[in-house]
Design a protein around this motif. Structure first.
Motif, PDB file in Angstrom:
ATOM      1  N   ASP A   1       0.842  -1.211   0.000  1.00 53.44           N
ATOM      2  CA  ASP A   1       0.000   0.000   0.000  1.00 53.44           C
ATOM      3  C   ASP A   1       0.868   1.250   0.000  1.00 53.44           C
ATOM      4  OD1 ASP A   1      -2.212  -1.578   0.068  1.00 53.44           O
ATOM      5  OD2 ASP A   1      -2.693  -1.223   2.185  1.00 53.44           O
ATOM      6  N   MET A   2       1.919   1.219   0.802  1.00 53.20           N
ATOM      7  CA  MET A   2       2.846   2.356   0.905  1.00 53.20           C
ATOM      8  C   MET A   2       3.479   2.654  -0.459  1.00 53.20           C
ATOM      9  SD  MET A   2       6.204   2.444   3.392  1.00 53.20           S
ATOM     10  CE  MET A   2       7.279   3.879   3.541  1.00 53.20           C
ATOM     11  N   TYR A   3       3.915   1.592  -1.135  1.00 53.89           N
ATOM     12  CA  TYR A   3       4.570   1.745  -2.430  1.00 53.89           C
ATOM     13  C   TYR A   3       3.594   2.274  -3.481  1.00 53.89           C
ATOM     14  CZ  TYR A   3       6.934   0.434  -6.776  1.00 53.89           C
ATOM     15  OH  TYR A   3       7.492   0.448  -8.022  1.00 53.89           O
ATOM     16  N   GLU A   4       2.388   1.716  -3.501  1.00 52.54           N
ATOM     17  CA  GLU A   4       1.396   2.150  -4.495  1.00 52.54           C
ATOM     18  C   GLU A   4       0.973   3.598  -4.256  1.00 52.54           C
ATOM     19  OE1 GLU A   4      -1.712  -0.718  -4.220  1.00 52.54           O
ATOM     20  OE2 GLU A   4      -0.563  -2.312  -5.229  1.00 52.54           O
ATOM     21  N   THR A   5       0.856   3.996  -2.974  1.00 57.08           N
ATOM     22  CA  THR A   5       0.517   5.387  -2.667  1.00 57.08           C
ATOM     23  C   THR A   5       1.632   6.317  -3.119  1.00 57.08           C
ATOM     24  OG1 THR A   5      -0.723   4.645  -0.725  1.00 57.08           O
ATOM     25  CG2 THR A   5      -0.138   6.978  -0.819  1.00 57.08           C
ATOM     26  N   PHE A   6       2.853   5.901  -2.934  1.00 54.97           N
ATOM     27  CA  PHE A   6       3.998   6.699  -3.402  1.00 54.97           C
ATOM     28  C   PHE A   6       3.957   6.876  -4.908  1.00 54.97           C
ATOM     29  CE2 PHE A   6       8.237   5.911  -5.363  1.00 54.97           C
ATOM     30  CZ  PHE A   6       8.709   7.220  -5.285  1.00 54.97           C
ATOM     31  N   LEU A   7       3.659   5.782  -5.642  1.00 54.43           N
ATOM     32  CA  LEU A   7       3.615   5.868  -7.101  1.00 54.43           C
ATOM     33  C   LEU A   7       2.489   6.777  -7.576  1.00 54.43           C
ATOM     34  CD1 LEU A   7       4.267   2.179  -8.261  1.00 54.43           C
ATOM     35  CD2 LEU A   7       5.863   4.104  -8.268  1.00 54.43           C
ATOM     36  N   SER A   8       1.330   6.693  -6.886  1.00 52.58           N
ATOM     37  CA  SER A   8       0.165   7.464  -7.344  1.00 52.58           C
ATOM     38  C   SER A   8       0.242   8.938  -6.967  1.00 52.58           C
ATOM     39  CB  SER A   8      -1.122   6.855  -6.778  1.00 52.58           C
ATOM     40  OG  SER A   8      -1.122   6.918  -5.360  1.00 52.58           O
TER      41      SER A   8
ATOM     42  N   GLY B   1       3.346  10.539  -5.836  1.00 55.62           N
ATOM     43  CA  GLY B   1       4.674  11.130  -6.017  1.00 55.62           C
ATOM     44  C   GLY B   1       5.225  11.753  -4.750  1.00 55.62           C
ATOM     45  N   ASN B   2       4.599  11.451  -3.609  1.00 55.02           N
ATOM     46  CA  ASN B   2       5.025  12.014  -2.324  1.00 55.02           C
ATOM     47  C   ASN B   2       6.296  11.314  -1.860  1.00 55.02           C
ATOM     48  OD1 ASN B   2       5.346  13.016   0.241  1.00 55.02           O
ATOM     49  ND2 ASN B   2       3.305  12.460   0.959  1.00 55.02           N
ATOM     50  N   MET B   3       7.423  12.026  -1.926  1.00 54.92           N
ATOM     51  CA  MET B   3       8.707  11.420  -1.571  1.00 54.92           C
ATOM     52  C   MET B   3       8.803  11.099  -0.088  1.00 54.92           C
ATOM     53  SD  MET B   3      10.334  11.112  -4.399  1.00 54.92           S
ATOM     54  CE  MET B   3      12.048  10.878  -3.946  1.00 54.92           C
ATOM     55  N   ASP B   4       7.949  11.737   0.715  1.00 46.86           N
ATOM     56  CA  ASP B   4       7.998  11.485   2.165  1.00 46.86           C
ATOM     57  C   ASP B   4       7.549  10.070   2.523  1.00 46.86           C
ATOM     58  OD1 ASP B   4       8.971  13.967   2.727  1.00 46.86           O
ATOM     59  OD2 ASP B   4       7.013  14.860   3.138  1.00 46.86           O
ATOM     60  N   ILE B   5       6.809   9.416   1.634  1.00 46.53           N
ATOM     61  CA  ILE B   5       6.346   8.059   1.936  1.00 46.53           C
ATOM     62  C   ILE B   5       6.989   7.032   1.004  1.00 46.53           C
ATOM     63  CG2 ILE B   5       4.146   8.768   2.943  1.00 46.53           C
ATOM     64  CD1 ILE B   5       2.822   8.002   0.293  1.00 46.53           C
ATOM     65  N   ARG B   6       8.059   7.420   0.366  1.00 48.59           N
ATOM     66  CA  ARG B   6       8.760   6.468  -0.496  1.00 48.59           C
ATOM     67  C   ARG B   6       9.417   5.394   0.363  1.00 48.59           C
ATOM     68  NH1 ARG B   6      13.950   7.943  -4.195  1.00 48.59           N
ATOM     69  NH2 ARG B   6      14.739   8.471  -2.125  1.00 48.59           N
ATOM     70  N   PRO B   7       9.132   4.113   0.084  1.00 47.35           N
ATOM     71  CA  PRO B   7       9.788   3.056   0.861  1.00 47.35           C
ATOM     72  C   PRO B   7      11.305   3.144   0.705  1.00 47.35           C
ATOM     73  CG  PRO B   7       7.982   2.167  -0.444  1.00 47.35           C
ATOM     74  CD  PRO B   7       8.196   3.567  -0.914  1.00 47.35           C
ATOM     75  N   THR B   8      11.999   2.863   1.762  1.00 46.61           N
ATOM     76  CA  THR B   8      13.462   2.904   1.753  1.00 46.61           C
ATOM     77  C   THR B   8      14.020   1.494   1.849  1.00 46.61           C
ATOM     78  OG1 THR B   8      13.582   3.067   4.168  1.00 46.61           O
ATOM     79  CG2 THR B   8      13.405   5.129   2.935  1.00 46.61           C
ATOM     80  N   LEU B   9      15.322   1.378   1.668  1.00 39.72           N
ATOM     81  CA  LEU B   9      15.960   0.072   1.830  1.00 39.72           C
ATOM     82  C   LEU B   9      15.742  -0.461   3.245  1.00 39.72           C
ATOM     83  CD1 LEU B   9      19.378   0.330  -0.065  1.00 39.72           C
ATOM     84  CD2 LEU B   9      17.362  -0.981  -0.707  1.00 39.72           C
ATOM     85  N   GLN B  10      15.708   0.474   4.209  1.00 40.80           N
ATOM     86  CA  GLN B  10      15.479   0.063   5.594  1.00 40.80           C
ATOM     87  C   GLN B  10      14.097  -0.581   5.747  1.00 40.80           C
ATOM     88  OE1 GLN B  10      15.663   3.258   8.422  1.00 40.80           O
ATOM     89  NE2 GLN B  10      15.357   1.921  10.190  1.00 40.80           N
ATOM     90  N   THR B  11      13.107  -0.036   5.035  1.00 40.71           N
ATOM     91  CA  THR B  11      11.751  -0.601   5.080  1.00 40.71           C
ATOM     92  C   THR B  11      11.755  -2.049   4.593  1.00 40.71           C
ATOM     93  OG1 THR B  11      10.973   1.613   4.441  1.00 40.71           O
ATOM     94  CG2 THR B  11       9.353  -0.159   4.471  1.00 40.71           C
ATOM     95  N   TYR B  12      12.384  -2.254   3.440  1.00 41.71           N
ATOM     96  CA  TYR B  12      12.426  -3.599   2.876  1.00 41.71           C
ATOM     97  C   TYR B  12      13.288  -4.533   3.726  1.00 41.71           C
ATOM     98  CZ  TYR B  12      10.066  -1.852  -1.260  1.00 41.71           C
ATOM     99  OH  TYR B  12       9.133  -1.309  -2.109  1.00 41.71           O
ATOM    100  N   SER B  13      14.371  -4.001   4.283  1.00 42.56           N
ATOM    101  CA  SER B  13      15.226  -4.807   5.150  1.00 42.56           C
ATOM    102  C   SER B  13      14.465  -5.301   6.369  1.00 42.56           C
ATOM    103  CB  SER B  13      16.446  -3.993   5.584  1.00 42.56           C
ATOM    104  OG  SER B  13      17.248  -4.715   6.479  1.00 42.56           O
ATOM    105  N   SER B  14      13.617  -4.427   6.941  1.00 47.06           N
ATOM    106  CA  SER B  14      12.815  -4.803   8.102  1.00 47.06           C
ATOM    107  C   SER B  14      11.852  -5.940   7.751  1.00 47.06           C
ATOM    108  CB  SER B  14      12.042  -3.588   8.615  1.00 47.06           C
ATOM    109  OG  SER B  14      11.235  -3.914   9.713  1.00 47.06           O
TER     110      SER B  14
END
Length: 858
Positions: A353-360, A362-375
């Protein structure tokens, strides 16, 4: 640095000129001095100085050097008089340097950091004392009016706030009390000098003190400060004292730090209500993220669901045109909460959901980070699901695609790859070894060379899969790649050799077992003697485990003694001791329980952290109790009771018996021939029941515990033995009917047999009639499909004995009915059953026929 030094040199030159000249250039005033100090302040805070902090050429930039120069100007110059702004900027720089020092853990040892911070904070205290004393001196001068106009060094809110900020950023344990003393000092100065208008604490002052207390979870202090702010606001009407969102955020931090997440959620709701009523600014994303982070660290049931509900509320409010947008921190906290609760699917769904919201958006504040995926990958690894490796690799591919499309700044890093390797290592897929080898190759191709952690995971994974030769090949490849193996590397190989040897123990010849032992000992000695690495406690415990499981008790004893020697590189820990205790328990030696208890006593006699691991320590006691119970020695129950009492009293209840402890103690008493065994066992059961009713649900008495009580009473000759045994039997039957018990927890024929024996041994004339009721209970269980209740020869033996020793008439008739039941359940008669049948029919009676043969012949 060159510019600052040149400017300071100009100041020094002008200071000398002014000392001998009556005229001072009009432009060369304190403002210019502060301009130079500000330039220096910006330089100190800059990244360049942080990287070159230990350069001796920068010594002139240290606050102490500049402070000495300011003191000299103050004492010798008419024009270059530092004012309160000058000193406030120096303290502001010190606050930034304290922060820098605290973050340089990779380059400076912790002790050095603390010493550096202490020195800097002493400078802050020195400045405060000097400024306050000089301001007081001005005030105390005879020409009061003139003093007011000339006193440019009078302390103000900005000055004290800078000092408080330095202490807060230091992270010292005494920072909250120090900051609070500064607040009290401000209040006292205002009381002593009412004309010092700028010294009155305001919202920023109080908020800084709240921040200090919130960082260490001082909830009560934070509440007191908030109440004080509200009280002052209502008394004075001064808006500068009204608590704002930052002050409330401090309250949220304090509550979350203490694990009082539900209260933090309530405070957040109050903040939303205050905002709706116009009494407070809108809660910030920090407000929400603080509560979400509290739920992420909480152990409360349903924490993850409540965290996601708050996140959804934020999203809905923003979609409705109000509220604040969640950021990556907000999403990451909820994802972490789901992972901690074990719901990896929910975490993965939210990340999508986070990733799709970022794509739709363009809000860079909610862009998933490597830390997100690592978790998320870490959570998948902890789940140990069969498809863990495949799921992690899909995420790896997704990260790679995001990096190619520009949605991520960079592709998978070493942490991500190691996480995926760990997922494969913890999955049970048959493809594990092949995928791990493929991933190592992919890391090299993608420019992410495997490190020692990568290779260690791969070696452990492949070795545990039974491919020891492949694991040893990876070790050689690791060395060729220039990656130095460490203790963990060799420990993984050693553990794999031990695991393989134990698993194939029964399939090998004596010669093969001896060869396996020799190989394991050879590898152990190589690790121990390798100067590049150092064998640790795990290394020794692995070999100790091997000796224990192999039944080589003598070598296990020798190794433990070697670990215990004063010059040994390692010392035995709780795991070492437990391994030795289990070795004795399984050895079959006559002195096994005594030797096991001696090991435990050695642990108890040790000072320090012998029992720092509570879980392992409880296992120590349980293992010794199991050794005594297994021995069947007459004193076994008394020794188990003694250990139980010692365990409860150890360091005022540090070690709390678990369900195994209680069960094992009751089982020990069930094997005892002590006439008071029923009383001791019931006392233990009562304690267990009481703890369960008070909320310790792990101590719920199971059907097996109650069955042990039935067995204990079956051995007693007390007149109430039958009643007691039947009481516990009926509890077992009732629990089976009213609770959702597993098939293994259903009433067993053993309990029914023991209850009949208890009635028979009690001498109660009601025994045959009670026996009849118990038989009826058992038949009901059989009709319900309870296979564990199916009658056996012991059950029928107890029935026949009860009939034979009773005073009822026509015993033979009842015995014939028992024989019919035996035929129905296909129970062949044995010598004991025939003897009891004969007693029922009268000694020597051979008239009854069973399957066409006389009882005697049978």
């Amino acid at each position: 640095d060159r510019l600052v030094r040149e400017e300071i040199a100009v100041l020094d030159d002008q200071n000398s000129t002014m000392e001998s000249s009556a005229t001072v250039p009009s432009f060369f005033k304190t403002d210019l001095l502060n301009l130079v100090i500000n330039q220096w302040r910006k330089l100190i805070i800059s990244e360049e100085l942080r990287l070159a902090q230990e350069d001796p050429h920068l010594v002139e930039c240290h606050p102490k050097q500049l402070l000495d120069r300011l003191y000299r100007y103050e004492e010798t110059s008419q024009a270059l008089q530092p004012n309160i702004q000058s000193y406030a900027m120096v303290i502001d720089v010190i606050a930034s340097m304290v922060t820098v020092s605290s973050s340089m853990s990779a380059n400076i040892k912790r002790e050095q950091q603390e010493t550096s911070n202490d020195d800097l904070l002493l400078i802050v205290d020195e400045i405060i004392e000097r400024v306050v004393q000089r301001a007081k001196a001005f005030t105390d001068e005879s020409d009061h009016a003139q003093s007011k106009s000339q006193c440019t060094i009078r302390p103000n809110v900005v000055f004290f706030s800078s000092a408080m900020n330095a202490w807060v950023k230091s992270g010292r344990w005494d920072a909250p009390s120090k900051v609070e003393r500064l607040l009290e000092k401000m209040k006292q100065l205002k009381e002593d000098h009412p004309d010092w208008d700028d010294i009155t604490p305001n919202i920023f002052t109080y908020t800084t003190v709240i921040d200090a207390h919130s960082k260490v979870g001082n909830v009560d202090k934070v509440q007191t400060l908030l109440n004080e702010m509200y009280q002052l606001y209502h008394e004075t009407g001064d808006e500068a004292l009204k608590p704002g969102v930052r002050a409330f955020n401090g309250y949220l931090v304090a509550l979350s730090k203490c694990g009082r997440t539900s209260e933090a959620e309530d405070v957040l709701s109050q903040m939303e209500d205050l905002y709706e009523s116009g009494e407070l600014e809108q809660p910030s994303v920090i407000s929400y993220s603080t509560v979400l982070d509290g739920f992420a660290r909480s152990k409360e049931e349903g924490a993850a669901a409540r965290a996601e509900a708050i996140l959804r509320r934020m999203i809905e409010k923003k979609e409705d045109g109000g509220g604040v947008s969640p950021n990556a921190v907000s999403y990451n906290s909820v994802i972490h909460a789901h992972i901690k609760s074990g719901d990896v699917d929910a975490a993965e769904s939210l990340l999508q959901d986070m990733y799709e919201t970022f794509l739709s958006t363009g809000n860079m504040d909610i862009r998933p980070t490597l830390q997100t995926y690592s978790s998320l990958i870490s959570g998948i690894a902890k789940s140990r699901r069969k498809d863990a490796g495949k799921r992690a690799e899909l995420i790896l591919e997704h990260i790679t695609e995001m990096a190619k499309s520009g949605d991520l700044d960079k592709g998978p890093d070493l942490v991500i790859y190691n996480g995926v390797l760990d997922c494969w290592a913890k999955s049970s897929s048959p493809d594990t070894s092949a995928r791990v080898m493929s991933l190592l190759q992919k890391m090299v191709e993608d420019g992410v060379p495997p490190d020692v952690i990568s290779y260690n995971i791969a070696i452990r994974c492949i070795a545990n899969g039974g491919k020891l030769r492949d694991a040893e090949a990876i070790l050689k490849e690791m060395e060729r790649a220039g990656v130095q193996p460490n203790t963990t590397t060799y420990n993984s190989l050693l553990a794999a050799h031990v695991s393989e040897s134990i698993s194939k123990k029964w399939k090998r010849t004596i010669r093969e077992l001896a060869a396996s032992t020799a190989n394991i000992e050879k590898l152990f000695n190589e690790i121990k003697n390798d100067t590049r690495i150092q064998a640790d406690t795990f290394t020794y415990n692995t070999l100790l485990h091997f000796y224990s499981r192999s039944g080589n008790i003598e070598k296990a004893e020798a190794l433990l003694n070697e670990m215990s020697e004063s010059d040994s590189p390692v010392s035995p820990d709780v795991t070492s001791m437990n391994t030795m205790i289990n070795a004795y328990a399984n050895s079959g030696r006559p002195d096994a329980p005594e030797q096991a208890e001696e090991i435990l006593n050695r642990m108890l006699a040790q000072s320090g952290d012998a029992f720092s691991d509570t879980y392992q320590s409880i296992i120590s006691f349980n293992s010794v109790m199991a050794a005594w119970t297994k021995s069947r020695k007459p004193e076994a129950a008394e020794r188990c009771q003694h250990l139980f009492d010692v365990m409860k009293s150890y360091k005022r209840g540090k070690l709390k018996p678990d369900s195994f402890t209680y069960n094992k103690l009751i089982h020990a008493w069930s094997l005892s021939l002590d006439e008071n065994a029923p009383d001791y066992a019931e006392k233990v059961l009562e304690e267990m029941q009481s703890l369960y009713e008070r909320g310790n649900f792990r101590l719920k008495p199971t059907s097996r515990v109650l069955g042990a009580l039935v067995n204990i009473w079956s051995k007693s000759s007390r007149s109430n033995a039958g009643e007691k045994a039947e009481y516990y039997l009926r509890r077992i039957v009732r629990d089976a009917q009213t609770q959702n018990l597993s098939a293994a927890e259903q009433p067993r024929v053993f309990e029914f047999t023991a209850a009949i024996r208890a009635w028979a041994n009690s001498g109660d004339p009601r025994a045959p009639f009670k026996m009849d009721e118990i038989v009826y209970l058992l038949l009901q269980q059989v009709e319900r499909g309870n296979k564990l209740a199916r009658p056996d020869k012991h059950f029928f033996g107890a029935i026949l004995k009860t009939i034979a020793h009773s005073n009822i008439p026509d015993k033979g008739i009842y015995a014939n009915k028992v024989v019919k039941m035996m035929k129905d359940f296909e129970i062949p008669p044995n010598r004991y059953l025939i003897e009891q049948l004969q007693k029922c029919h009268g000694k020597g009676d051979t008239g009854h026929r069973l399957e066409g043969k006389s009882l005697v012949a049978e």
